[in-house]
Design an enzyme around this catalytic site. Structure first.
Site, PDB file in Angstrom:
ATOM      1  N   GLU A  56     111.224  20.435  97.023  1.00 50.09           N
ATOM      2  CA  GLU A  56     110.366  21.343  97.779  1.00 50.09           C
ATOM      3  C   GLU A  56     110.250  22.726  97.151  1.00 50.09           C
ATOM      4  O   GLU A  56     109.401  23.531  97.549  1.00 50.09           O
ATOM      5  CB  GLU A  56     110.883  21.459  99.217  1.00 50.09           C
ATOM      6  CG  GLU A  56     110.660  20.170 100.020  1.00 50.09           C
ATOM      7  CD  GLU A  56     111.328  20.182 101.376  1.00 50.09           C
ATOM      8  OE1 GLU A  56     112.185  21.053 101.610  1.00 50.09           O
ATOM      9  OE2 GLU A  56     111.000  19.311 102.197  1.00 50.09           O
ATOM     10  N   GLU A  73     128.734   5.801  94.527  1.00 53.13           N
ATOM     11  CA  GLU A  73     129.447   7.037  94.795  1.00 53.13           C
ATOM     12  C   GLU A  73     130.904   6.998  94.336  1.00 53.13           C
ATOM     13  O   GLU A  73     131.580   8.018  94.306  1.00 53.13           O
ATOM     14  CB  GLU A  73     129.392   7.377  96.277  1.00 53.13           C
ATOM     15  CG  GLU A  73     130.195   6.470  97.173  1.00 53.13           C
ATOM     16  CD  GLU A  73     130.156   6.945  98.623  1.00 53.13           C
ATOM     17  OE1 GLU A  73     131.232   7.313  99.133  1.00 53.13           O
ATOM     18  OE2 GLU A  73     129.057   6.964  99.223  1.00 53.13           O
TER      19      GLU A  73
END
Length: 267
Positions: free
Chosen positions: A78, A109
């Site tokens: 963004e 992960e």
């Protein structure tokens, strides 16, 4: 027992009415801003460290897994349309690669070496900042990335939702936002995710303001990628210069963005 894994304050969720479920979630959500407020001094220290490095050409990288990784990708993606910065100035990297944004990648992960490997195409250097995002504060992918980044001279920070976590210990400037047990036990996409989103917004917005990407309270460098944003840009120019809509449109057409239009008109 991690705070984020501790049992919900609510029991028998399946027996609740929809109204009670929604009201209870909302009640828990209201505690998140206060938890973030307590962490403002930590956020301030991190931002103050990031800004001078970015003024020297440094970049901001986020690493995370699952929800935390996705939030980093969202915040980074963004920044170009909001502040008109290059797409590679703020970069979000998620364990398992971009495919993990939509579909979970099992065990991604748990690889402590992979984050630093994932950063290598960007040729990270000592002007860059790496912020690890992990609600639990114990994600190996994030810990390994932070450890390697420190060795390479990068500034390191983190956003976690438990006190005294391994991720926080691996970061020079940790941000610890303890939001307490989730409504749905262990579901850190809820309060913890909300807290992380708030903190990431605070980091990038304050950094970009300090870098001069905002004028007054306006996004004068935003990219004009749709009609809504063009209309917003025209209103900014009209308000700032006290010109007609036609003059504002002409300036915008000629100069391409709000800052350039205002600067040119004032010369």
């Amino acid at each position: 027992m991690l705070t984020t894994e501790s049992s919900s304050h609510y029991n028998d969720l399946e027996k609740m009415s929809v109204s009670d479920i929604l009201t209870s979630i909302n009640q828990e959500d209201q505690t998140v801003p206060q938890a973030v407020k307590k962490s403002i001094p930590q956020i301030e220290e991190l931002v103050k460290q990031i800004v001078p490095r970015m003024q020297k050409g440094g970049r901001l990288f986020y690493i995370g897994a699952g929800t935390s990784g996705r939030l980093g990708v969202v915040d980074a993606s963004e920044c170009p349309p909001t502040f008109g910065v290059p797409f590679d100035l703020v970069v979000g990297i998620i364990a398992g690669g971009d495919g993990a944004i939509r579909k979970a990648v099992e065990n991604a992960e748990d690889d402590a070496q992979q984050a630093w490997i994932d950063l290598q195409p960007y040729q990270p250097n000592e002007n860059d900042t790496l912020v690890g995002i992990a609600a639990s504060g114990r994600t190996p992918y994030v810990i390994g990335g932070l450890n390697e980044a420190q060795k390479a001279g990068l500034l390191t920070g983190c956003v976690v939702c438990n006190d005294g976590s391994p991720v926080a210990k691996a970061a020079e400037f940790p941000v610890e936002v303890v939001v307490g047990p989730e409504f749905l036990t262990g579901s850190t996409r809820m309060k913890a995710g909300t807290a992380q989103k708030l903190v990431l917004n605070m980091i990038t917005t304050s950094v970009m303001i300090r870098l001069g990407k905002v004028k007054g309270n306006k996004m004068v460098d935003m990219q004009l990628t749709n009609e809504k944003l063009v209309d917003r840009a025209l209103r900014m120019i009209i308000d700032e210069l006290n010109v007609s809509p036609e003059e504002a449109q002409s300036l915008l057409d000629k100069h391409g963005n709000v800052r350039a239009a205002i600067t040119a008109a004032r010369k």
